[in-house]
Design a protein around this motif. Structure first.
Motif, PDB file in Angstrom:
ATOM      1  N   VAL A 103       0.781  -1.295   0.149  1.00 52.67           N
ATOM      2  CA  VAL A 103       0.096   0.114  -0.028  1.00 52.67           C
ATOM      3  C   VAL A 103       0.826   1.209  -0.074  1.00 52.67           C
ATOM      4  N   ILE A 104       2.074   1.154   0.796  1.00 57.31           N
ATOM      5  CA  ILE A 104       2.642   2.412   0.764  1.00 57.31           C
ATOM      6  C   ILE A 104       3.643   2.631  -0.643  1.00 57.31           C
ATOM      7  N   PHE A 105       3.965   1.537  -1.196  1.00 56.93           N
ATOM      8  CA  PHE A 105       4.604   1.622  -2.431  1.00 56.93           C
ATOM      9  C   PHE A 105       3.794   2.229  -3.423  1.00 56.93           C
ATOM     10  N   ALA A 106       2.669   1.425  -3.540  1.00 54.81           N
ATOM     11  CA  ALA A 106       1.556   2.014  -4.696  1.00 54.81           C
ATOM     12  C   ALA A 106       1.236   3.411  -4.327  1.00 54.81           C
ATOM     13  N   GLY A 107       0.868   3.865  -2.958  1.00 56.37           N
ATOM     14  CA  GLY A 107       0.499   4.972  -2.754  1.00 56.37           C
ATOM     15  C   GLY A 107       1.437   6.001  -3.023  1.00 56.37           C
ATOM     16  N   ALA A 108       2.594   5.948  -2.524  1.00 60.25           N
ATOM     17  CA  ALA A 108       3.463   6.892  -2.933  1.00 60.25           C
ATOM     18  C   ALA A 108       4.228   7.047  -4.347  1.00 60.25           C
ATOM     19  N   VAL A 109       4.234   5.960  -5.091  1.00 62.75           N
ATOM     20  CA  VAL A 109       4.571   6.115  -6.478  1.00 62.75           C
ATOM     21  C   VAL A 109       3.507   6.522  -7.073  1.00 62.75           C
ATOM     22  N   SER A 110       2.245   6.354  -6.594  1.00 60.68           N
ATOM     23  CA  SER A 110       0.950   7.206  -7.529  1.00 60.68           C
ATOM     24  C   SER A 110       1.085   8.640  -7.142  1.00 60.68           C
ATOM     25  N   ALA A 111       1.569   8.987  -6.060  1.00 62.06           N
ATOM     26  CA  ALA A 111       1.482  10.344  -5.705  1.00 62.06           C
ATOM     27  C   ALA A 111       2.525  11.169  -6.591  1.00 62.06           C
ATOM     28  N   ALA A 112       3.741  10.659  -6.838  1.00 64.97           N
ATOM     29  CA  ALA A 112       4.900  11.077  -7.592  1.00 64.97           C
ATOM     30  C   ALA A 112       4.400  11.009  -9.006  1.00 64.97           C
ATOM     31  N   LEU A 113       3.906   9.992  -9.409  1.00 65.51           N
ATOM     32  CA  LEU A 113       3.222   9.917 -10.855  1.00 65.51           C
ATOM     33  C   LEU A 113       2.370  11.052 -11.101  1.00 65.51           C
ATOM     34  N   ALA A 114       1.321  11.265 -10.135  1.00 61.44           N
ATOM     35  CA  ALA A 114       0.532  12.364 -10.476  1.00 61.44           C
ATOM     36  C   ALA A 114       0.986  13.569 -10.470  1.00 61.44           C
ATOM     37  N   ALA A 115       2.120  14.011  -9.693  1.00 63.18           N
ATOM     38  CA  ALA A 115       2.888  15.130  -9.915  1.00 63.18           C
ATOM     39  C   ALA A 115       3.484  15.227 -11.003  1.00 63.18           C
ATOM     40  N   ALA A 116       4.281  14.281 -11.634  1.00 65.23           N
ATOM     41  CA  ALA A 116       5.036  14.191 -13.054  1.00 65.23           C
ATOM     42  C   ALA A 116       3.947  14.490 -13.919  1.00 65.23           C
ATOM     43  N   PHE A 117       2.893  13.631 -13.708  1.00 67.27           N
ATOM     44  CA  PHE A 117       1.881  13.815 -14.972  1.00 67.27           C
ATOM     45  C   PHE A 117       1.418  15.211 -15.335  1.00 67.27           C
ATOM     46  N   LEU A 118       0.858  15.654 -14.154  1.00 65.41           N
ATOM     47  CA  LEU A 118       0.295  16.935 -14.223  1.00 65.41           C
ATOM     48  C   LEU A 118       1.517  17.875 -14.696  1.00 65.41           C
ATOM     49  N   ASN A 119       2.457  17.765 -14.238  1.00 64.79           N
ATOM     50  CA  ASN A 119       3.572  18.719 -14.783  1.00 64.79           C
ATOM     51  C   ASN A 119       4.011  18.678 -16.215  1.00 64.79           C
ATOM     52  N   SER A 120       4.004  17.323 -16.906  1.00 61.49           N
ATOM     53  CA  SER A 120       4.382  17.137 -18.263  1.00 61.49           C
ATOM     54  C   SER A 120       3.177  17.310 -19.157  1.00 61.49           C
ATOM     55  N   VAL A 121       2.011  17.222 -18.543  1.00 58.24           N
ATOM     56  CA  VAL A 121       0.705  17.496 -19.620  1.00 58.24           C
ATOM     57  C   VAL A 121       0.242  18.983 -19.453  1.00 58.24           C
ATOM     58  N   PHE A 122       0.342  19.551 -18.040  1.00 52.99           N
ATOM     59  CA  PHE A 122      -0.371  20.866 -17.877  1.00 52.99           C
ATOM     60  C   PHE A 122       0.629  21.800 -17.251  1.00 52.99           C
ATOM     61  N   GLY A 123       1.984  21.339 -17.362  1.00 53.09           N
ATOM     62  CA  GLY A 123       2.922  22.400 -16.713  1.00 53.09           C
ATOM     63  C   GLY A 123       2.706  22.604 -15.493  1.00 53.09           C
ATOM     64  N   TYR A 124       1.938  21.921 -14.650  1.00 49.23           N
ATOM     65  CA  TYR A 124       1.628  22.210 -13.242  1.00 49.23           C
ATOM     66  C   TYR A 124       2.999  22.395 -12.354  1.00 49.23           C
ATOM     67  N   CYS A 125       2.905  23.426 -11.717  1.00 52.13           N
ATOM     68  CA  CYS A 125       4.283  24.055 -10.951  1.00 52.13           C
ATOM     69  C   CYS A 125       4.016  23.490  -9.481  1.00 52.13           C
ATOM     70  N   LEU A 126       4.609  22.332  -8.939  1.00 51.22           N
ATOM     71  CA  LEU A 126       4.470  22.023  -7.605  1.00 51.22           C
ATOM     72  C   LEU A 126       5.011  22.986  -6.576  1.00 51.22           C
ATOM     73  N   GLY A 127       6.134  23.598  -6.889  1.00 52.29           N
ATOM     74  CA  GLY A 127       6.594  24.518  -5.979  1.00 52.29           C
ATOM     75  C   GLY A 127       5.835  25.614  -5.682  1.00 52.29           C
ATOM     76  N   CYS A 128       4.906  26.072  -6.753  1.00 54.12           N
ATOM     77  CA  CYS A 128       3.892  27.343  -6.666  1.00 54.12           C
ATOM     78  C   CYS A 128       2.772  26.770  -5.723  1.00 54.12           C
TER      79      CYS A 128
END
Lengths: 150, 108
Positions: A103-128
């Motif tokens: 659960v920890i593996f899947a949850g944490a990878v999913s969180a990182a995946l979501a951030a990277a996906f939003l960044n690559s597709v929408f230019g989402y700025c995590l730092g902002c």
């Protein structure tokens, strides 16, 4: 802010695309080795800067020459912050894998995946979105009294 | 003299001192924010080409008390003040030129 700190905005977007693919593969195949490789990439990006990470080098050596000259630049710090966030998530995921808690593996990878996906597709700025919230939570100030005192 | 320079550092004093005759664009920025650069360039340009409108940039990280008071959650956030310093609108994220000009036009 010196111009030497500026990089082509397409670099981090490219890196986020590769990161999305690698993390999605790691999640689907439950591969700890893929995750480990991505963790090393995050660590280099967070420590030395995203332009020195393997994906950053790949972008400059192979991709950039095939694209039109850059028109938009950004400071190194925002994508570097995003790499640090990615590193934290992937370290948590690795700990989950080592402790054999899927659960920890899947949850944490999913969180990182979501951030990277939003960044690559929408230019989402995590730092902002996150940096100020983290600061607001972690740094206490005595609210408006701080002004009056000054 | 020391007290005066300390007062001069307060973000509120900085904002009040530079209130525009028509409006003031108060931009909250942080280090890890790429759209903050574009927003700075846009708002600086709008202030330069529109008399009566000023642009003030605040480092959100250094002014957490003000950030909490104004409920600023992310950067860039641009707060639009009228000539009396009252908030009349705000833009969360990088605003488009037309959006800023539209908000300013309503003020006039």
């Amino acid at each position: 802010m010196s111009p030497s700190n500026l990089i082509d905005v397409r670099g981090p977007r490219f890196a986020a695309t590769i990161t999305t693919l690698v993390l999605a593969s790691a999640l689907l195949t439950q591969s700890i080795w893929l995750l480990l490789a991505q963790t090393v990439v995050f660590a280099i990006g967070a420590g030395l800067g995203p332009h020195r990470s393997p994906y950053g080098l790949l972008f400059r050596k192979l991709v950039k020459a095939r694209l039109a000259p850059p028109t938009e630049f950004e400071d190194l710090k925002p994508p570097q912050f995003a790499q640090l966030v990615g590193l934290l998530f992937s370290v948590v995921a690795l700990i989950g894998a080592v402790l054999d808690v899927p659960v920890i593996f899947a949850g944490a990878v999913s969180a990182a995946l979501a951030a990277a996906f939003l960044n690559s597709v929408f230019g989402y700025c995590l730092g902002c979105e996150m940096y100020l919230l983290i600061k607001r939570v972690t740094h206490h100030s005595n609210s408006i009294r701080a002004f009056v005192a000054r | 003299m020391k007290a005066k320079s300390e007062i001069g550092q307060s973000p509120l004093v900085k904002i009040v001192d530079s209130l525009g005759e028509q409006a003031t664009l108060v931009q909250f920025s942080s280090a890890f924010c790429s759209p903050c650069r574009a927003t700075r360039a846009l708002l600086t340009d709008i202030a330069a080409t529109n008399p009566g409108i000023t642009h003030v940039e605040i480092d959100a990280e250094k002014e957490l008390a003000l950030v909490r008071t104004l409920h600023i959650r992310s950067t860039p956030t641009t707060v639009i003040l009228d000539s009396d310093g009252r908030e009349v609108g705000r833009a969360v994220g990088a605003p488009k030129r037309e959006q800023v000009l539209h908000a300013l036009a309503i003020l006039q």
